[in-house]
Design a protein around this motif. Structure first.
Motif, short mmCIF file in Angstrom:
data_model
loop_
_atom_site.label_atom_id
_atom_site.label_comp_id
_atom_site.label_asym_id
_atom_site.label_seq_id
_atom_site.Cartn_x
_atom_site.Cartn_y
_atom_site.Cartn_z
N ARG A 82 39.50 21.08 89.12
CA ARG A 82 38.93 22.38 88.78
C ARG A 82 37.67 22.27 87.92
N SER A 83 37.36 21.09 87.43
CA SER A 83 36.16 20.94 86.60
C SER A 83 34.93 20.57 87.42
N ALA A 84 35.05 20.49 88.73
CA ALA A 84 33.94 20.04 89.58
C ALA A 84 32.79 21.04 89.60
N ARG A 85 33.07 22.32 89.47
CA ARG A 85 32.00 23.33 89.52
C ARG A 85 31.01 23.18 88.37
N HIS B 123 30.68 16.80 86.23
CA HIS B 123 31.38 15.83 85.42
C HIS B 123 30.38 15.05 84.58
N ALA B 124 30.69 14.85 83.33
CA ALA B 124 29.82 14.05 82.46
C ALA B 124 29.81 12.62 82.97
N GLY B 125 28.64 12.06 83.13
CA GLY B 125 28.52 10.67 83.58
C GLY B 125 28.67 10.48 85.07
N CYS B 126 28.66 11.54 85.85
CA CYS B 126 28.86 11.46 87.30
C CYS B 126 27.51 11.55 88.02
N LEU B 127 27.15 10.50 88.75
CA LEU B 127 25.89 10.48 89.48
C LEU B 127 25.85 11.56 90.56
#
Length: 127
Positions: free
Chosen positions: A79-82, A85-89
Motif C-alpha cells: 500500500r505504500s507504492a503510491r 519507496h525511499a531508496g527505490c530506483l
C-alpha cells in the motif's frame, strides 16, 4: 525463524521472471536457427523489465529491505507504492519521491569556559 527473513516473492517479481524466462528461451530458439527468434526474444526480455516495473508501481512489488511478517505472502499488495519507496530506483524513475526521515543534527561540542586549559593540557608534564 527470526521474522527478518523476507524472500521478496511478489507478483511483480514472479511475472517479470516468467516473461524474461520465455524471452531467453525464444532467444535460444533464434540462435538454433529461427532468426526472428533472436529479435523477438530480446523484445520479450526488455518487456520483462517494463512489466515488472509497472507491477511494482501498481503495488504488486515490494520496497527495498525487509517487510513486516504479515506482508510476506505472495498475494499481499504493497500500500505504500503510491507514495514511492525511499531508496527505490524504480520509484525515482517514475517521479515518486518517498518522504525521507528528517536529518538529525549532530550536536556541536559545548564551548570551553574562558581561561580554562584545554582538555589534556599539561597531562604529560609532571606536577
Amino acid at each position: 525463524m527470526s521474522g527478518l527473513h523476507d524472500e521478496g516473492h511478489t507478483v511483480a517479481g514472479w511475472t517479470g521472471c516468467a516473461v524474461a524466462t520465455i524471452g531467453t528461451a525464444v532467444i535460444g530458439v533464434g540462435i538454433c536457427g529461427w532468426r526472428p527468434g533472436i529479435w523477438l526474444g530480446l523484445a520479450l526480455t526488455a518487456a520483462a523489465v517494463v512489466v515488472t516495473w509497472i507491477l511494482h508501481l501498481a503495488g504488486w512489488g515490494k520496497p527495498p529491505g525487509v517487510r513486516p511478517v504479515d506482508q510476506h505472502p505472495l498475494g499481499v499488495r504493497d500500500r505504500s507504492a503510491r507514495q514511492g519507496h525511499a531508496g527505490c530506483l524504480g520509484c525515482r524513475l517514475a517521479g515518486r519521491r518517498a518522504a525521507r526521515a528528517p536529518a538529525t543534527a549532530v550536536p556541536e561540542p559545548a564551548p570551553e569556559p574562558a581561561g580554562a586549559a584545554p582538555a589534556g593540557a599539561g597531562a604529560d608534564r609532571p606536577a
